[in-house]
Motif scaffolding. Structure first.
Motif, PDB file in Angstrom:
ATOM      1  N   GLU A   8       0.828  -1.206   0.000  1.00  0.00           N
ATOM      2  CA  GLU A   8       0.000   0.000   0.000  1.00  0.00           C
ATOM      3  C   GLU A   8       0.863   1.258   0.000  1.00  0.00           C
ATOM      4  OE1 GLU A   8      -2.802   0.116   3.201  1.00  0.00           O
ATOM      5  OE2 GLU A   8      -3.578  -1.881   2.723  1.00  0.00           O
ATOM      6  N   ARG A  54      -4.500   3.801   7.219  1.00  0.00           N
ATOM      7  CA  ARG A  54      -5.889   3.462   7.527  1.00  0.00           C
ATOM      8  C   ARG A  54      -6.776   4.708   7.575  1.00  0.00           C
ATOM      9  NH1 ARG A  54      -3.198  -0.557   8.698  1.00  0.00           N
ATOM     10  NH2 ARG A  54      -3.660  -2.599   9.499  1.00  0.00           N
ATOM     11  N   ALA A  55      -6.170   5.866   7.707  1.00  0.00           N
ATOM     12  CA  ALA A  55      -6.933   7.119   7.709  1.00  0.00           C
ATOM     13  C   ALA A  55      -7.429   7.390   6.289  1.00  0.00           C
ATOM     14  CB  ALA A  55      -6.056   8.266   8.193  1.00  0.00           C
ATOM     15  N   GLN A  56      -8.357   8.280   6.177  1.00  0.00           N
ATOM     16  CA  GLN A  56      -8.943   8.595   4.882  1.00  0.00           C
ATOM     17  C   GLN A  56      -8.039   9.483   4.019  1.00  0.00           C
ATOM     18  OE1 GLN A  56     -11.614   7.350   3.509  1.00  0.00           O
ATOM     19  NE2 GLN A  56     -12.006   6.073   5.303  1.00  0.00           N
ATOM     20  N   ALA A  57      -7.045  10.129   4.607  1.00  0.00           N
ATOM     21  CA  ALA A  57      -6.276  11.120   3.847  1.00  0.00           C
ATOM     22  C   ALA A  57      -4.776  11.009   4.093  1.00  0.00           C
ATOM     23  CB  ALA A  57      -6.771  12.506   4.200  1.00  0.00           C
ATOM     24  N   TYR A  61      -1.778  14.024   5.279  1.00  0.00           N
ATOM     25  CA  TYR A  61      -0.757  13.843   6.314  1.00  0.00           C
ATOM     26  C   TYR A  61       0.634  14.085   5.722  1.00  0.00           C
ATOM     27  CZ  TYR A  61       2.131  11.626   9.886  1.00  0.00           C
ATOM     28  OH  TYR A  61       3.090  11.375  10.837  1.00  0.00           O
ATOM     29  N   GLU A 134      -9.473  23.267   3.370  1.00  0.00           N
ATOM     30  CA  GLU A 134      -8.456  22.209   3.359  1.00  0.00           C
ATOM     31  C   GLU A 134      -7.091  22.752   3.774  1.00  0.00           C
ATOM     32  OE1 GLU A 134     -10.161  19.303  -0.188  1.00  0.00           O
ATOM     33  OE2 GLU A 134      -8.971  21.067  -0.726  1.00  0.00           O
TER      34      GLU A 134
END
Length: 174
Positions: A8, A54-57, A61, A134
């Motif tokens: 990943e 595992r976070a959406q973004a 980060y 954002e």
């Protein structure tokens, strides 16, 4: 790192490292520094990939880490006073056929002349197409601060461009 996490992370690096490099280059104006910053940001991202992946973004980060590294580098250079300009800071000369290159060079010079916080807001807004919300989230500031930094930064870029087109002050009499 588990094999699944490694796969990943590798896919993320292949997909997003060019965009991260572009952001770093626009923030620093120097290819070598941009490469170093992206490598450092990806190294930090790799260390925390299990949580970040595992976070959406994960890109948000990574961009935040990259911006923090730029800020850190800027602060350390100001404190140590070790930054030495390699050119005279004047406008580059060239022929009309090279106008696009000259325009890009002027933009990069203008961006580098801005304070790092204004530069960061402009790069994230206009080159990374991020919204004010954002950018505010990424930088840990309010959206109104993003808007004011963008307005001030654009005003400084416009003023610098006007100064360059006006030519040297007081010239013309001999």
């Amino acid at each position: 790192m588990r094999p699944d996490d490694l796969a990943e992370f590798s896919a993320f690096v292949r997909a997003r490292s060019a965009a991260l490099f572009r952001t770093a280059f626009l923030l620093t104006g120097e290819r070598g520094q941009a490469e170093d910053l992206v490598q450092s940001a990806l190294e930090r991202l790799c260390r925390h990939w299990r949580t970040v992946g595992r976070a959406q973004a994960p890109e948000a980060y990574a961009r935040r880490v990259l911006v923090n590294l730029v800020y850190d580098r800027h602060r350390s250079r100001r404190r140590s006073g070790t930054e030495v300009p390699l050119d005279d800071g004047g406008p580059a000369s060239g022929f009309d056929a090279y106008q696009q290159i000259l325009s890009r060079d002027e933009l990069m010079r203008g961006l580098r002349a801005l304070p790092v916080n204004m530069r960061t807001v402009l790069v994230l807004r206009y080159f990374d197409d991020m919204t004010d919300a954002e950018i505010a989230t990424a930088l840990g500031i309010r959206a109104s601060t993003v808007r004011s930094q963008a307005a001030r930064g654009l005003a400084k870029l416009r003023a610098a461009a006007q100064d360059r087109t006006a030519g040297p002050a007081g010239g013309g009499t001999r």
